[in-house]
Design a protein around this motif. Structure first.
Motif, short mmCIF file in Angstrom:
data_model
loop_
_atom_site.label_atom_id
_atom_site.label_comp_id
_atom_site.label_asym_id
_atom_site.label_seq_id
_atom_site.Cartn_x
_atom_site.Cartn_y
_atom_site.Cartn_z
N HIS A 79 49.28 -65.80 -22.90
CA HIS A 79 49.71 -67.19 -22.74
C HIS A 79 48.99 -67.95 -21.63
N LEU A 80 48.12 -67.27 -20.89
CA LEU A 80 47.43 -67.95 -19.78
C LEU A 80 46.45 -68.99 -20.32
N ASP A 81 46.39 -70.12 -19.63
CA ASP A 81 45.51 -71.21 -20.01
C ASP A 81 44.14 -70.99 -19.35
N GLU A 82 43.17 -70.60 -20.15
CA GLU A 82 41.80 -70.37 -19.68
C GLU A 82 41.75 -69.57 -18.37
N PRO A 83 42.25 -68.32 -18.40
CA PRO A 83 42.27 -67.53 -17.15
C PRO A 83 40.86 -67.35 -16.57
#
Ligand code: AVJ
Length: 313
Positions: free
Chosen positions: A93-97
């Motif tokens: 679910h991370l946004d562009e890690p």
């Protein structure tokens, strides 16, 4: 000296120290040789051992909200990364890690777990750090845009003494400054539930505890009668912790490197503390290092929590 030989020497010298003091106690890290790690995996599957599956369910249900706390372009540092099963529910679910940075002392296991994770997330930058995270260690540079955030699941913090817990918060407050920490804790509950979780019917926790002695025989050639000791685990209510001990069933001798240690009947070697917390009490401990309390996720029974803590600026 090679790595295996020096690790063995440290185990030997720590065991000599443990046996020389009163009360006798040894660090729980010595549970985890190959066999001990397998036994711990089995513990996590036991019907009585609720923490692993409860935490996983929270991550499955709320991973998106937790990842949102971390923000875009985050550099995610996992402390004491094991099989990397839990963190997938955040990474997904991370946004562009920016990067995933697992820190673990066991290099071989860490690298194979990273290879597996890379298969599932080919675009993710994975930067493993082989180190004892309780000791000074280097991390890759901070991300240019996102925040550096931490993940410490499993209620592993429960093994720490109050002083070690404070040291961990002081260290992470610096390392994660401007970011935050997602941490799993086991909550205070009916002692009968706790007792069952550490005294399972199949005897896996007993085998896990007794493996410390078995290890001393296998690796260090310690001489004693393994049948002379038994698993003991109980809730210490005033200290809010499960204690595990190896209990001497009779007066007996334990010989290590030619040194004889006497055990009286009923005397114990204390092998582990597993602290249980209230949410407010734990947040107060973190606040002493400058962490501000954020969202909390708890299962319906109120047995286990994941907490978001904002690190100081
Ligand atoms: C890995 C420290 C979280 O305290 O519950 C499980 C270890 N000991 N059963 C725990 C453990 C006995 C576990 N931690």
């Amino acid at each position: 000296m090679n790595q295996a030989a020096s690790a063995k020497q440290r185990f030997a010298s720590d065991l000599h120290l443990a046996l020389s003091q009163r009360p006798r106690s040894v660090a729980p890290k010595y549970f985890y040789d190959e066999i001990g790690s397998q036994l711990f995996e089995q513990i996590c599957e036991l019907p009585e051992y609720y923490p692993t599956r409860t935490e996983l369910a929270l991550l499955r249900a709320h991973g998106a909200e937790m990842a949102a706390c971390m923000g875009p372009h985050a550099q995610l540092v996992e402390y004491g990364a094991g099989a990397l099963r839990k963190v997938r529910h955040l990474i997904a679910h991370l946004d562009e890690p920016h990067a995933f940075v697992p820190v673990d002392i066991s290099g071989a296991h860490l690298l194979s777990a990273c290879a597996e994770l890379q298969q599932a997330y080919p675009a993710l930058a994975i930067k493993p750090v082989v180190a004892d995270f309780t000791q000074p260690h280097d991390l890759p540079p901070r991300p240019a845009r996102g925040r550096r955030v931490g993940f410490f699941p499993g209620s592993s913090i429960g093994n720490f003494s109050p002083a070690e817990t404070q040291a961990f918060f002081q260290m992470t407050a610096q390392e994660l400054r401007g970011g935050g920490l997602l941490i799993g804790i086991d909550l205070i509950k009916d002692p009968a539930v706790l007792h069952a979780a550490y005294n399972d019917a199949a005897g896996v926790t007993a085998a896990f505890n007794l493996n410390l002695l078995a290890r001393a025989r296998r690796e260090l050639g310690a001489e004693f009668d393994p049948a002379g000791f038994e698993h003991s685990a109980f809730y210490n209510a005033p200290q809010q912790r499960i204690e595990m001990h190896l209990l001497s069933l009779r007066e007996q001798r334990f010989r290590l490197d030619g040194v004889d240690y006497e055990f009286a009947a009923g005397e114990t070697l204390h092998t582990e503390n597993s602290h249980k917390y209230s949410i407010a009490g734990f947040q107060a401990q973190a606040a002493r290092a400058g962490f501000r309390a954020g969202p909390v996720w708890t299962d319906a029974r109120g047995w286990f929590s994941l907490l978001w803590l904002e690190a100081p600026a």
